[in-house]
Design a protein around this motif. Structure first.
Motif, PDB file in Angstrom:
ATOM      1  N   LEU A 157       0.822  -1.214   0.000  1.00 57.23           N
ATOM      2  CA  LEU A 157       0.000   0.000   0.000  1.00 57.23           C
ATOM      3  C   LEU A 157       0.857   1.265   0.000  1.00 57.23           C
ATOM      4  O   LEU A 157       0.463   2.285  -0.549  1.00 57.23           O
ATOM      5  N   LEU A 171       0.669   1.612   9.929  1.00 58.50           N
ATOM      6  CA  LEU A 171      -0.461   0.842   9.426  1.00 58.50           C
ATOM      7  C   LEU A 171      -0.457  -0.585   9.946  1.00 58.50           C
ATOM      8  O   LEU A 171      -1.504  -1.148  10.251  1.00 58.50           O
ATOM      9  N   ILE A 224      -3.305  -1.476  -6.950  1.00 59.04           N
ATOM     10  CA  ILE A 224      -3.721  -0.103  -6.662  1.00 59.04           C
ATOM     11  C   ILE A 224      -2.519   0.838  -6.738  1.00 59.04           C
ATOM     12  O   ILE A 224      -2.587   1.924  -7.308  1.00 59.04           O
TER      13      ILE A 224
ATOM     14  N   LEU B 138      -6.070   2.545  14.505  1.00 59.21           N
ATOM     15  CA  LEU B 138      -6.530   2.179  13.161  1.00 59.21           C
ATOM     16  C   LEU B 138      -7.041   3.410  12.408  1.00 59.21           C
ATOM     17  O   LEU B 138      -6.759   3.588  11.224  1.00 59.21           O
ATOM     18  N   GLY B 141      -4.073   5.426  11.310  1.00 59.39           N
ATOM     19  CA  GLY B 141      -3.418   4.815  10.160  1.00 59.39           C
ATOM     20  C   GLY B 141      -4.153   5.139   8.878  1.00 59.39           C
ATOM     21  O   GLY B 141      -3.545   5.506   7.863  1.00 59.39           O
ATOM     22  N   PHE B 142      -5.483   5.042   8.929  1.00 58.65           N
ATOM     23  CA  PHE B 142      -6.309   5.359   7.761  1.00 58.65           C
ATOM     24  C   PHE B 142      -6.081   6.798   7.324  1.00 58.65           C
ATOM     25  O   PHE B 142      -5.834   7.081   6.148  1.00 58.65           O
ATOM     26  N   LEU B 145      -2.508   7.319   5.895  1.00 61.20           N
ATOM     27  CA  LEU B 145      -2.305   6.776   4.550  1.00 61.20           C
ATOM     28  C   LEU B 145      -2.976   7.656   3.514  1.00 61.20           C
ATOM     29  O   LEU B 145      -2.399   7.979   2.475  1.00 61.20           O
ATOM     30  N   ARG B 157      -8.408   4.319  -2.972  1.00 62.52           N
ATOM     31  CA  ARG B 157      -8.423   2.863  -3.097  1.00 62.52           C
ATOM     32  C   ARG B 157      -7.517   2.209  -2.064  1.00 62.52           C
ATOM     33  O   ARG B 157      -7.877   1.191  -1.464  1.00 62.52           O
ATOM     34  N   ALA B 158      -6.330   2.803  -1.855  1.00 59.07           N
ATOM     35  CA  ALA B 158      -5.408   2.219  -0.883  1.00 59.07           C
ATOM     36  C   ALA B 158      -6.002   2.264   0.522  1.00 59.07           C
ATOM     37  O   ALA B 158      -5.989   1.267   1.252  1.00 59.07           O
ATOM     38  N   LEU B 161      -8.764  -0.288   1.028  1.00 61.38           N
ATOM     39  CA  LEU B 161      -8.258  -1.637   1.294  1.00 61.38           C
ATOM     40  C   LEU B 161      -7.821  -1.761   2.743  1.00 61.38           C
ATOM     41  O   LEU B 161      -8.099  -2.767   3.425  1.00 61.38           O
ATOM     42  N   LEU B 162      -7.152  -0.711   3.234  1.00 63.37           N
ATOM     43  CA  LEU B 162      -6.709  -0.732   4.630  1.00 63.37           C
ATOM     44  C   LEU B 162      -7.896  -0.804   5.578  1.00 63.37           C
ATOM     45  O   LEU B 162      -7.886  -1.560   6.557  1.00 63.37           O
ATOM     46  N   VAL B 165      -9.309  -4.388   5.541  1.00 61.08           N
ATOM     47  CA  VAL B 165      -8.446  -5.282   6.313  1.00 61.08           C
ATOM     48  C   VAL B 165      -8.610  -5.005   7.800  1.00 61.08           C
ATOM     49  O   VAL B 165      -8.715  -5.922   8.620  1.00 61.08           O
ATOM     50  N   GLY B 166      -8.676  -3.717   8.145  1.00 60.48           N
ATOM     51  CA  GLY B 166      -8.858  -3.338   9.547  1.00 60.48           C
ATOM     52  C   GLY B 166     -10.152  -3.884  10.117  1.00 60.48           C
ATOM     53  O   GLY B 166     -10.180  -4.417  11.219  1.00 60.48           O
ATOM     54  N   VAL B 168     -11.858  -6.467   9.203  1.00 57.71           N
ATOM     55  CA  VAL B 168     -11.771  -7.920   9.411  1.00 57.71           C
ATOM     56  C   VAL B 168     -10.996  -8.206  10.687  1.00 57.71           C
ATOM     57  O   VAL B 168     -11.300  -9.134  11.436  1.00 57.71           O
TER      58      VAL B 168
END
Lengths: 227, 245
Positions: A157, A171, A224, B138, B141-142, B145, B157-158, B161-162, B165-166, B168
């Protein structure tokens, strides 16, 4: 172009990455030395009382392993990204997930595996008992692959970003907390005479879970980042 | 009559709609805040065990609930944006993140203020506190990013995805922390299920709805700014009244 079997592809990527690493051994050794140094700093920071050191040994080793694997994460894709190899790999008519899995496996052999093998020596500095040392190694062998796999998602990422190294830790570290808990918990269980089966089973379960999903997710993340 | 269901999924149309909607959420939020705080401070009786200090619950519980709820909504919007490639969904996810992080932070802060008189410690490594802290990580981090990628499309998009994943990982983290805590020291402090006074319930409910409406209102306001920023080179933005003046 001949389509490789999945295992053949896996072996190919693995061999290539290991060969590249063998040509530049310094990178691998730096991570290992970092790990040894961080672990050795703790007694200097908290004092040499052997009782306390024995108690915190597993936690210290695990946190140091976590940090050391974060340190080596940005390298997983960046060299291939910089010279364009990664782009060619993604254009190849092969499964990107398996390709990523190969890179993850190589990364683990170069960062997680050496840490697990050297950990008993560091454990002796903390006066850990022999059964605890064994469990520490087994837990590290089960847990560090998960760190590499989750880390691969983060590395993909943050590919090519400014300050990617720090960002990837930000992250990935929260997502690695379960591994830390059960990894350190296994050694704790030996010390307090409880069964280690539950902790190790959890680590194994995390590994299988991550093995199923993370190569795919990391491949998506690469797509991506590369488009 | 054919209704175009997707009319408001275009940022152009949603910008105006969001502007009209904000007062409908912001004013009730303000009124409910006042009502909730009034009932909480003046009507609700003093607690038998915890005396006056319990009143922080009226801020603590709603912010905790919403901090978790917003993460799910955010991940949902992010997933929508990733799957259907709708720009507005990703913008909504980006707009929700700071509010979620703020609520997680308030929840931890008020928890510390409450913990000191009740438990005698600002912080204990209780399962709930720890997982709330990780939730804040979390969120951060979002946001980090999203902020560090220049290209908005890749950033959306990145970070989507994060977020997936987070989300889950959140249950795994929660149960890990819970078992870790019980393995180490057993549960330290728990609420005994005392029946709550009706005024306390009313105050809590009012505050919860107020916080909820507040987060909708600020997210809409924030998404309007994001739309303006991202569409700054388009004609319709330059023709807007507020932009031209």
């Amino acid at each position: 172009m001949k389509k490789l079997s999945l295992l053949g592809l896996l072996g190919l990527v693995l061999r290539r990455d290991l060969l590249l690493a063998m040509r530049r051994r310094a990178d691998v050794l730096t991570t290992l030395i970092f790990f040894v140094m961080v672990v050795s700093l703790f007694p200097l920071g908290v004092g040499p009382e052997i009782d306390m050191l024995r108690k915190m040994a597993s936690g210290v080793v695990w946190v140091a392993a976590l940090l050391a694997s974060m340190l080596s994460l940005p390298r997983m894709f960046s060299a291939d990204y910089a010279d364009g190899t990664l782009e060619q790999m993604m254009l190849a008519p092969q499964s990107l997930s398996v390709l990523v899995l190969g890179k993850i496996a190589a990364h683990w052999m170069l960062s997680g595996l050496p840490l697990a093998l050297i950990a008993p020596v560091l454990g002796l500095q903390f006066d850990m008992s022999v059964p605890a040392l064994w469990i520490l190694v087994i837990a590290l062998l089960l847990g560090t692959p998960v760190l590499s796999m989750i880390g691969a998602v983060g590395a993909a990422l943050t590919l090519g970003l400014r300050g990617g190294g720090v960002l990837v830790s930000l992250l990935v570290l929260p997502l690695c907390i379960p591994v830390l808990i059960f990894g350190a918990g296994a050694v704790e269980a030996v010390n307090s005479g409880m069964s280690v089966v539950s902790n190790l089973s959890f680590l194994g379960a995390f590994m299988l879970f991550a093995l199923v999903f993370t190569p795919f997710v990391a491949a998506q993340a690469l797509r991506i980042s590369m488009e | 009559m054919a209704i175009n269901w997707f009319k408001y999924s275009a940022p152009t149309n949603f910008y105006g709609l969001a502007g009209k909607l904000i007062p409908f959420f912001a004013w009730p939020a303000a009124v409910l805040f006042v009502i909730g705080l009034y009932i909480g401070f003046f009507v609700a009786p003093t607690d038998a065990v915890q005396s006056e200090a319990y009143r922080i619950i009226f801020l603590h519980v709603p912010t905790s609930i919403l901090s978790m709820f917003i993460y799910l909504i955010m991940a949902g919007y992010a997933a929508l944006g990733l799957i259907f490639n709708t720009r507005l969904s990703s913008m909504m996810a980006q707009a929700l993140a700071p509010t979620g992080a703020l609520f997680a932070f308030i929840s931890l802060w008020t928890g510390a203020l409450w913990g000191k008189p009740m438990w005698g410690a600002w912080w204990v490594w209780d399962a709930r506190l720890t997982s709330e802290l990780i939730l804040l990580f979390l969120y951060l981090g979002f946001i980090a990013l999203q902020a560090s990628i220049e290209d908005p499309r890749r950033a959306d998009r990145a970070s989507a995805l994060l977020a997936i994943v987070g989300s889950v990982n959140v249950p795994i983290i929660y149960f890990s922390v819970k078992w870790w805590n019980t393995l180490h020291q057993g549960s330290t402090i728990k609420f005994t299920g005392t029946s709550m006074h009706i005024a306390m319930q009313e105050a809590m409910f009012a505050m919860l709805v107020a916080c909820w409406l507040y987060s909708i209102a600020v997210s809409l306001a924030r998404v309007r700014s994001i739309i303006l920023e991202r569409e700054r080179n388009t004609q319709w933005v330059n023709e807007l009244k507020e932009v031209r003046s």
